[in-house]
Design an enzyme around this catalytic site. Structure first.
Site, PDB file in Angstrom:
ATOM      1  N   ARG A 108       6.648  -8.195   1.839  1.00 48.77           N
ATOM      2  CA  ARG A 108       7.495  -7.792   2.963  1.00 48.77           C
ATOM      3  C   ARG A 108       8.082  -9.022   3.646  1.00 48.77           C
ATOM      4  NH1 ARG A 108       4.400  -4.442   6.666  1.00 48.77           N
ATOM      5  NH2 ARG A 108       5.225  -2.592   5.651  1.00 48.77           N
ATOM      6  N   THR A 135      -5.573  -1.086   6.600  1.00 48.48           N
ATOM      7  CA  THR A 135      -5.670  -2.543   6.690  1.00 48.48           C
ATOM      8  C   THR A 135      -7.098  -2.933   7.066  1.00 48.48           C
ATOM      9  OG1 THR A 135      -4.888  -2.287   8.961  1.00 48.48           O
ATOM     10  CG2 THR A 135      -3.274  -3.022   7.345  1.00 48.48           C
ATOM     11  N   LYS A 178       0.831  -1.206   0.000  1.00 50.28           N
ATOM     12  CA  LYS A 178       0.000   0.000   0.000  1.00 50.28           C
ATOM     13  C   LYS A 178       0.873   1.267   0.000  1.00 50.28           C
ATOM     14  CE  LYS A 178      -2.173  -1.301   3.696  1.00 50.28           C
ATOM     15  NZ  LYS A 178      -1.553  -2.641   3.839  1.00 50.28           N
ATOM     16  N   THR A 179       1.829   1.309   0.911  1.00 49.97           N
ATOM     17  CA  THR A 179       2.710   2.474   0.967  1.00 49.97           C
ATOM     18  C   THR A 179       3.502   2.591  -0.335  1.00 49.97           C
ATOM     19  OG1 THR A 179       2.880   2.289   3.368  1.00 49.97           O
ATOM     20  CG2 THR A 179       4.602   3.541   2.255  1.00 49.97           C
ATOM     21  N   ASP A 224      -1.713   7.393   5.770  1.00 50.42           N
ATOM     22  CA  ASP A 224      -1.598   5.985   6.142  1.00 50.42           C
ATOM     23  C   ASP A 224      -2.516   5.715   7.334  1.00 50.42           C
ATOM     24  OD1 ASP A 224      -0.652   3.460   5.842  1.00 50.42           O
ATOM     25  OD2 ASP A 224       1.416   3.896   6.439  1.00 50.42           O
TER      26      ASP A 224
HETATM   27  N1  LIG Z   1       4.742  -5.404  -5.687  1.00 51.56           N
HETATM   28  C1  LIG Z   1       5.877  -5.337  -4.980  1.00 51.56           C
HETATM   29  N2  LIG Z   1       7.054  -5.572  -5.580  1.00 51.56           N
HETATM   30  C2  LIG Z   1       8.203  -5.546  -4.891  1.00 51.56           C
HETATM   31  N3  LIG Z   1       8.291  -5.297  -3.587  1.00 51.56           N
HETATM   32  C3  LIG Z   1       7.174  -5.049  -2.938  1.00 51.56           C
HETATM   33  C4  LIG Z   1       5.896  -5.040  -3.581  1.00 51.56           C
HETATM   34  N4  LIG Z   1       4.957  -4.759  -2.684  1.00 51.56           N
HETATM   35  C5  LIG Z   1       5.599  -4.600  -1.520  1.00 51.56           C
HETATM   36  N5  LIG Z   1       6.930  -4.780  -1.659  1.00 51.56           N
HETATM   37  C6  LIG Z   1       7.956  -4.775  -0.622  1.00 51.56           C
HETATM   38  O1  LIG Z   1       7.317  -5.011   0.618  1.00 51.56           O
HETATM   39  C7  LIG Z   1       7.591  -3.950   1.517  1.00 51.56           C
HETATM   40  C8  LIG Z   1       6.321  -3.604   2.245  1.00 51.56           C
HETATM   41  O2  LIG Z   1       5.426  -2.937   1.362  1.00 51.56           O
HETATM   42  P1  LIG Z   1       4.580  -1.691   1.850  1.00 51.56           P
HETATM   43  O3  LIG Z   1       5.311  -0.949   2.908  1.00 51.56           O
HETATM   44  O4  LIG Z   1       4.173  -0.945   0.647  1.00 51.56           O
HETATM   45  O5  LIG Z   1       3.347  -2.451   2.484  1.00 51.56           O
HETATM   46  P2  LIG Z   1       2.045  -1.847   3.156  1.00 51.56           P
HETATM   47  O6  LIG Z   1       0.906  -2.470   2.457  1.00 51.56           O
HETATM   48  O7  LIG Z   1       2.126  -0.366   3.174  1.00 51.56           O
HETATM   49  O8  LIG Z   1       2.131  -2.439   4.617  1.00 51.56           O
HETATM   50  P3  LIG Z   1       1.551  -1.810   5.999  1.00 51.56           P
HETATM   51  O9  LIG Z   1       0.080  -2.123   6.029  1.00 51.56           O
HETATM   52  O10 LIG Z   1       2.281  -2.588   7.054  1.00 51.56           O
HETATM   53  O11 LIG Z   1       1.873  -0.365   6.005  1.00 51.56           O
HETATM   54  C9  LIG Z   1       8.120  -2.808   0.659  1.00 51.56           C
HETATM   55  O12 LIG Z   1       9.139  -2.122   1.290  1.00 51.56           O
HETATM   56  C10 LIG Z   1       8.696  -3.469  -0.547  1.00 51.56           C
HETATM   57  O13 LIG Z   1      10.064  -3.754  -0.300  1.00 51.56           O
HETATM   58 MG   LIG Z   2       2.344   0.965   4.740  1.00 55.00          MG
END
Ligand SMILES: Nc1ncnc2c1ncn2[C@@H]1O[C@H](COP(=O)(O)OP(=O)(O)OP(=O)(O)O)[C@@H](O)[C@H]1O
Ligand SMILES: [Mg+2]
Length: 373
Positions: free
Chosen positions: A242, A183, A89-90, A134
């Site tokens: 992740r 989430t 998401k981030t 976020d």
């Molecule tokens: N499609 C993708 N391709 C490559 N790496 C990814 C991808 N999606 C996520 N990642 C990796 O996973 C890590 C976590 O992703 P991200 O921080 O965007 O998740 P999030 O959904 O924001 O999680 P949270 O709910 O904990 O904030 C990122 O730092 C990245 O390294």
């Molecule tokens: Mg995030």
């Protein structure tokens, strides 16, 4: 093994590891940021939509929305991204700004305690800017109400003064784009949800996509890796990038200390078993949840809060971290009466389901040493 960029290596060192106070084995598969230093995550984040593997639906839909906005020369609709932790998401929020070639302002629901906090952010936005909110479901109610107005009419009422003399001065905002992440989409009040013109729901990744992500990460981390080893890690990463990246770093550690320095299948298997990730990619919390339902509650149904107490975790952790994957993989069913273990769960734990429906089993010996409740 050599060839690490020193920048990445430094970032990869978690201050909590190795000081004795943090049990690195406790939750290696936790999708939340347990052992992740933000810097190493940032280094592994894809920067553009074209480098983003997986989530084909969301990627194509978002790609269209952004491209159309770019051609019109106007900001796109507001974007809401929902889904379990660690799915990107981030990452996607950053990509939205990069694709629009606009600056991004990052904040989060819990950081906005008062409507005034939000007002000062909103009033300083520049035209076209992306505002990333976020954990948007954790924003306070007054801030939420201010956000509706700002998202819809690009207007904010700034309150000047206190008490009876206070006056609200309406302030027009330049057009901007809100990207919200959560989430818990279900916790967002409908009026707020409705103001997002585009909602992308991220789902767990296919194993093939995780393999591509791992190949890219291994390259970026300068870790020599064999394909079958990456496939094994991908298979056991709970569909979550992740977790995949984190497991890769632990396998790399194992290979450096006990192996040839290369991430191969033997290193992958050994490290994954050391960190309690089983063949199905379930970790200790996942198994604790299933064991509690099967052994203590005869397979369920059992209520979420009772279950959380039984495994010694917050209800939120059980609900957002463990359950989505267990449900998705068919180990667990959420019913109005509570959580129920499926035959697959019993089989995975090597237990026999009770013959009649809902026959409670005697409290059996716990295989986890009683750590979880
Ligand atoms: N499609 C993708 N391709 C490559 N790496 C990814 C991808 N999606 C996520 N990642 C990796 O996973 C890590 C976590 O992703 P991200 O921080 O965007 O998740 P999030 O959904 O924001 O999680 P949270 O709910 O904990 O904030 C990122 O730092 C990245 O390294
Ligand atoms: Mg995030």
């Amino acid at each position: 093994m050599s060839g690490f960029s020193s920048e990445i290596r430094v970032a990869d060192e978690d201050p909590r590891e190795g000081d004795g106070s943090y049990d690195a084995t406790a939750r290696i598969v936790d999708a939340g940021g347990i052992d992740d230093d933000g810097t190493v995550e940032a280094a592994l984040r894809p920067r553009r939509l074209s480098e983003f593997p997986g989530q084909p639906k969301v990627r194509d839909q978002l790609g269209l929305v952004l491209e159309a906005a770019r051609r019109r020369g106007a900001p796109p609709d507001h974007v809401l991204l929902s889904g379990p932790p660690g799915l990107g998401k981030t990452t996607l929020a950053m990509i939205v700004a990069a694709e629009l070639e606009q600056p991004i302002r990052v904040t989060s629901g819990p950081a906005i305690q008062h409507a005034g906090d939000l007002a000062s952010i909103l009033s300083s936005l520049v035209e076209g800017e992306v505002l990333f909110l976020d954990e948007i479901h954790r924003m306070s109610r007054p801030a939420e109400e201010m956000l509706y107005l700002a998202m819809e009419d690009f207007r904010v009422d700034v309150v000047v003064g206190k008490g009876p003399g206070a006056t609200a001065i309406p302030l027009t905002l330049p057009p901007f784009t809100v990207v919200g992440a959560t989430t818990r989409a279900g916790l967002l009040p409908a009026p707020l949800r409705d103001r997002f013109g585009f909602t992308g729901h991220l789902d767990f990744y296919e194993v093939a996509d995780l393999e591509r992500i791992l190949q890219r990460s291994a390259r970026l981390l300068s870790v020599p890796a064999e394909e079958d080893a990456l496939a094994e890690i991908a298979l056991r990463s709970r569909g979550t990038p992740r977790i995949a990246n984190r497991l890769l770093r632990r396998v790399r550690d194992w290979a450096q200390v006990h192996g040839s320095g290369e991430v191969d299948l033997a290193a992958a298997r050994a490290a994954l078993s050391l960190f309690d990730v089983d063949d199905a990619g379930l970790d200790r919390l996942d198994r604790a949840v299933l064991e509690a339902i099967c052994r203590r509650f005869g397979g369920g149904p059992v209520g979420l809060s009772t279950l959380a107490v039984a495994v010694g975790e917050e209800t939120d952790t059980v609900e957002t971290v463990a359950e989505p994957y267990l449900v998705r993989q068919g180990y667990l069913v959420r019913s109005p009466r509570g959580r129920i273990a499926t035959p697959l769960a019993w089989e995975h734990l090597g237990l026999t389901p009770p013959a009649g429906e809902q026959t409670p089993l005697p409290l059996a010996e716990r295989s986890d040493g009683g750590r979880f409740g």
